[in-house]
Write an enzyme that holds these catalytic residues in place. Structure first.
Site, mmCIF file in Angstrom:
data_model
loop_
_atom_site.group_PDB
_atom_site.id
_atom_site.type_symbol
_atom_site.label_atom_id
_atom_site.label_comp_id
_atom_site.label_asym_id
_atom_site.label_seq_id
_atom_site.Cartn_x
_atom_site.Cartn_y
_atom_site.Cartn_z
ATOM 1 N N PHE A 1 18.646 -45.614 -16.796
ATOM 2 C CA PHE A 1 17.417 -44.842 -16.895
ATOM 3 C C PHE A 1 16.588 -44.986 -15.620
ATOM 4 O O PHE A 1 16.074 -44.018 -15.072
ATOM 5 C CB PHE A 1 16.620 -45.324 -18.115
ATOM 6 C CG PHE A 1 15.230 -44.756 -18.203
ATOM 7 C CD1 PHE A 1 15.043 -43.460 -18.675
ATOM 8 C CD2 PHE A 1 14.128 -45.493 -17.807
ATOM 9 C CE1 PHE A 1 13.769 -42.937 -18.749
ATOM 10 C CE2 PHE A 1 12.854 -44.966 -17.872
ATOM 11 C CZ PHE A 1 12.676 -43.676 -18.353
ATOM 12 N N PHE A 47 15.482 -42.053 -13.157
ATOM 13 C CA PHE A 47 14.060 -41.812 -13.018
ATOM 14 C C PHE A 47 13.658 -41.837 -11.552
ATOM 15 O O PHE A 47 12.941 -40.971 -11.062
ATOM 16 C CB PHE A 47 13.337 -42.911 -13.792
ATOM 17 C CG PHE A 47 11.876 -42.653 -13.957
ATOM 18 C CD1 PHE A 47 11.450 -41.575 -14.703
ATOM 19 C CD2 PHE A 47 10.949 -43.492 -13.371
ATOM 20 C CE1 PHE A 47 10.101 -41.337 -14.851
ATOM 21 C CE2 PHE A 47 9.602 -43.247 -13.522
ATOM 22 C CZ PHE A 47 9.173 -42.170 -14.268
ATOM 23 N N HIS A 74 -23.054 6.090 13.484
ATOM 24 C CA HIS A 74 -21.675 5.772 13.869
ATOM 25 C C HIS A 74 -20.687 6.585 13.023
ATOM 26 O O HIS A 74 -19.816 7.288 13.556
ATOM 27 C CB HIS A 74 -21.432 4.269 13.686
ATOM 28 C CG HIS A 74 -20.038 3.823 13.984
ATOM 29 N ND1 HIS A 74 -19.695 3.190 15.145
ATOM 30 C CD2 HIS A 74 -18.882 3.938 13.282
ATOM 31 C CE1 HIS A 74 -18.397 2.920 15.146
ATOM 32 N NE2 HIS A 74 -17.884 3.370 14.004
ATOM 33 N N GLU A 75 -20.866 6.529 11.707
ATOM 34 C CA GLU A 75 -19.943 7.255 10.829
ATOM 35 C C GLU A 75 -20.091 8.765 11.006
ATOM 36 O O GLU A 75 -19.107 9.501 10.978
ATOM 37 C CB GLU A 75 -20.160 6.867 9.358
ATOM 38 C CG GLU A 75 -19.915 5.391 9.044
ATOM 39 C CD GLU A 75 -18.544 4.875 9.469
ATOM 40 O OE1 GLU A 75 -17.580 5.671 9.501
ATOM 41 O OE2 GLU A 75 -18.442 3.672 9.794
ATOM 42 N N HIS A 109 -17.937 9.875 13.863
ATOM 43 C CA HIS A 109 -16.534 10.081 13.484
ATOM 44 C C HIS A 109 -16.355 11.413 12.770
ATOM 45 O O HIS A 109 -15.475 12.210 13.087
ATOM 46 C CB HIS A 109 -16.084 9.004 12.481
ATOM 47 C CG HIS A 109 -15.856 7.655 13.072
ATOM 48 N ND1 HIS A 109 -15.109 7.456 14.197
ATOM 49 C CD2 HIS A 109 -16.249 6.418 12.658
ATOM 50 C CE1 HIS A 109 -15.071 6.139 14.456
ATOM 51 N NE2 HIS A 109 -15.759 5.499 13.528
ATOM 52 N N ASP A 132 -12.243 0.074 15.867
ATOM 53 C CA ASP A 132 -11.935 1.415 16.356
ATOM 54 C C ASP A 132 -11.242 1.332 17.718
ATOM 55 O O ASP A 132 -10.269 2.045 17.975
ATOM 56 C CB ASP A 132 -13.224 2.233 16.539
ATOM 57 C CG ASP A 132 -13.881 2.562 15.203
ATOM 58 O OD1 ASP A 132 -13.223 2.377 14.165
ATOM 59 O OD2 ASP A 132 -15.046 2.992 15.220
HETATM 60 ZN ZN ZN Z 1 -15.922 3.344 13.336
#
Ligand code: ZN
Ligand code: ADP
Ligand code: MG
Length: 642
Positions: free
Chosen positions: A152, A156, A453-454, A457, A529
């Protein structure tokens, strides 16, 4: 601040085998903790043992001489003989015990002490046989118990060594996972895979061979040993390989290339050997090596530190494949999303000579994939999977799966029993960009900046002829982006033209240009970006021959060492990349300064509403005399009406 087109984020799964057995039972990997337990068990066993022995040998024995005297005196009424122990019943009712020489009978023993037969006849002597079990137990226990304990202990400790991660006893064993064809819960068939028609057709043949190999072997046909599945992450390569095994009803041994590159040199190779041996025993069978690029990279380039282990593993795979008998019914499948970096030796005839490419799903496939993953989800009456498919160009099967899942989670969180179309629409963006971060509050100044910024785009995308139309603009941050403009092509694109690339680059620079023009300053916002733009421009020059100056030449990856080019050419490439970006920036600047009024209108609306959907956006364009881009035959209105 991101201008977003659908992408395929790289995903990696790692499966750790669950800890099982004793080491888990005894609580944790601490070696000394377990040593304590072992010692405790030892002490326990010893005390049990001594208890048993103590039970057998009571302490207050009467000497035999006294017994003989008492018998002669007629004091003893009866004697029970049990093996060598004697239970004495005295005339006064008291009980005593004694023992005799085990080899001699009681009458003889007493006779030697001078007891006459007449005296003995007055005593009732009963002899009790020891039960077989008792006899054997008592005889063997002293020998067996320590032996059992030692065995054992060894067992073990050996578990401990493994538990401690040294794996000294399982060195080269293959860590393959096996899927048994009889296990229906794990079974995958071609019916579970949508799209990928060509791939399935190619693989039908393999299924046929694994089902009835005799038919092929009898006629002298040589079946491909190696099939390599190539495709972007999440396109269902693993799933397809499993489906081949499922269709053919053969065991499926799978291992990932990255698992080979784990420990000491030589282990990977011996794992490969074990894996092939296992599979040959179970033949007909499939061996699947996932992410084979992890071991199968071009050798000797020094990429990845000239990893010896990798090369040995790769060599072993090649050796095993070359060593196949023509009659061997084992098919090796492999998957990769980087076929460009594979060692040519892998792709030679007789090895992975069959190549199956899996493309990203087109609109019809996407609808089918969505349908498959909607099987177990109750859908509301308004759900139109065709619309979702339309809005998810570039999504892989895995992303569509997670989209359906996100939809179900949204519905469950709102305690609804059905998934609605709006849940699914919201999930598209969640899968694409990460969850909305409503808690991320922008200051007034930041909000204005992000809006412009957006708007930059969106405006450039709408004006330039070859840019993708805008589907949605938002300044609610998602994942790492502060805001985003969702541009989607109307159709699935297999090819992109130079004009599209140039307009795309200009639109992506729109945010940067708007910031610079309005605030006379540039923030860290557009960094992503700029990365996208630079990578695009470089690919135009080095991969697609879209630079007039350098001409239609594909320049290999310098770092990978294939087709290296001179420093001079490298400088020319850099100059071309700069030129493309500069010109795109000039075009974006021109568009934005010419349509300044529209830019202001979009930004104002964004500051107020934070999110503009496509129809609202088009209203602004029309109000300013710009015709929105229209798809030729617009079938379905793809905008959600909230
Ligand atoms: Zn951007
Ligand atoms: P890969 O190995 O190419 O990275 P996987 O086979 O692991 O991709 O695919 C991940 C999951 O995506 C699959 O378990 C399945 O749920 C889903 N999936 C991918 N492609 C398809 C498909 N064509 N049809 C149905 N489900 C798919
Ligand atoms: Mg996979």
């Amino acid at each position: 601040m991101a201008s977003v087109s659908p992408k395929n984020p790289k995903k990696k799964k790692s499966v750790a085998p669950p800890r099982r057995g004793w080491s888990a039972l005894f609580g944790g990997p601490s070696f000394f903790g377990n040593l304590t337990t072992t010692v405790l068990i030892f002490l326990l066993l010893m005390s049990v043992y001594s208890l048993i022995s103590g039970f057998v040998q009571p302490a207050n024995d009467v000497p035999l001489s006294v017994v003989a005297a008492d018998v002669a005196a007629g004091k003893i009424h009866a004697i029970k003989v049990n093996g060598d122990s004697l239970d004495l019943e005295y005339a006064d009712g008291s009980m005593k015990v004694s023992r005799k020489d085990p080899s001699a009978g009681l009458p003889e023993t007493l006779a030697t002490y001078g007891v006459t037969p007449a005296e003995l006849a007055k005593v009732a002597i009963t002899i009790q046989g020891q039960s077989g079990f008792q006899f054997w137990f008592l005889t063997l226990a002293p020998v067996l118990l320590p032996l059992i304990f030692i065995v054992f202990l060894f067992w073990f400790l050996s578990r401990q060594v493994k538990g401690a991660g040294m794996q000294a006893f399982s060195f080269g064993q293959s860590k393959a996972r096996v899927i048994d064809p009889a296990d229906s819960s794990q079974r995958v068939t071609f019916a579970d895979i949508a799209g990928a028609r060509e791939a399935k057709e190619e693989l039908e043949e393999i299924v046929d061979f694994l089902k009835s190999p005799k038919k092929f072997l009898d006629i002298g046909a040589r079946i491909p040993k190696g099939i390599i599945l190539m495709g972007a992450p999440g396109t269902g390569k693993t799933l397809l390989a499993r489906a081949v095994a499922g269709e053919a009803g053969v065991p499926f041994f799978s291992i990932s290339g990255s698992e080979f590159v784990e420990m000491f040199v030589g282990v990977g190779a011996s794992r490969v050997r074990d894996l092939f041996q296992l599979a040959k025993k179970a033949a007909p069978a499939i061996i699947f090596v996932d992410e084979i690029d992890a071991v199968g990279r071009v050798r000797g380039t020094g990429v990845g530190g000239g990893n010896d282990e990798r090369e040995q593993t790769l060599n072993q795979i090649l050796v095993e494949m070359d060593g196949f008998e023509p009659t061997e019914k084992v098919v090796v499948m492999a998957a990769t999303n980087r076929p460009d970096v594979l060692d040519p030796a892998l792709l030679r005839p007789g090895r992975f000579d069959r190549r199956v490419t899996i493309d990203l799903p087109d609109r019809r496939d996407r609808e089918e994939i969505l349908t498959i993953h909607a099987r177990k989800k109750p859908l509301g009456p308004d759900v139109a999977l065709a619309v979702i498919a339309e809005r998810t160009p570039g999504f892989s099967g895995a992303e569509l799966y997670s989209l359906m899942n996100e939809g179900a989670i949204l519905a469950a969180r709102e305690n609804r029993k059905e998934v609605t179309q709006y849940d699914l629409i919201r999930s598209i963006e969640k899968v694409m960009l990460g969850p909305e971060r409503k808690s991320h509050l922008l200051s007034k100044k930041e909000k204005e900046l992000t809006s412009y910024h957006e708007a930059g785009h969106a405006l450039v995308s709408s004006i330039l002829e070859h840019a993708d139309p805008v589907h949605k603009i938002s300044i609610i941050s998602r994942g790492r982006a502060a805001g985003y403009t969702l541009k989607l092509p109307f159709e699935d694109r297999k090819m992109q033209s130079k004009k599209q690339f140039l307009d795309d680059i200009a639109a992506t620079l729109g945010g940067y240009v708007a910031e610079e023009m309005l605030f006379d300053d540039v923030t860290t916002g557009p960094s992503n970006d700029l990365m996208v733009v630079t990578a695009l421009a470089r690919e135009m020059v080095t991969r697609y021959g879209m630079s007039e100056k350098l001409g239609p030449i594909a320049f290999g990856d310098r770092q990978l060492g294939n087709e290296p080019y001179s420093e001079e050419v490298a400088a020319q490439i850099d100059a071309e990349v700069s030129r493309i970006i500069e010109e795109a920036k000039a075009r974006a600047t021109k568009v934005i300064s010419e349509h300044r009024v529209v830019l202001d209108a979009i930004a104002k609306e964004l500051i107020e509403k934070e999110t503009i959907e496509r129809n609202e956006f088009e209203k602004i364009l029309i109000a300013n005399g710009i015709t929105p881009k229209k798809k030729e035959e617009e079938g379905i209105d793809i905008l959600p009406e909230k």
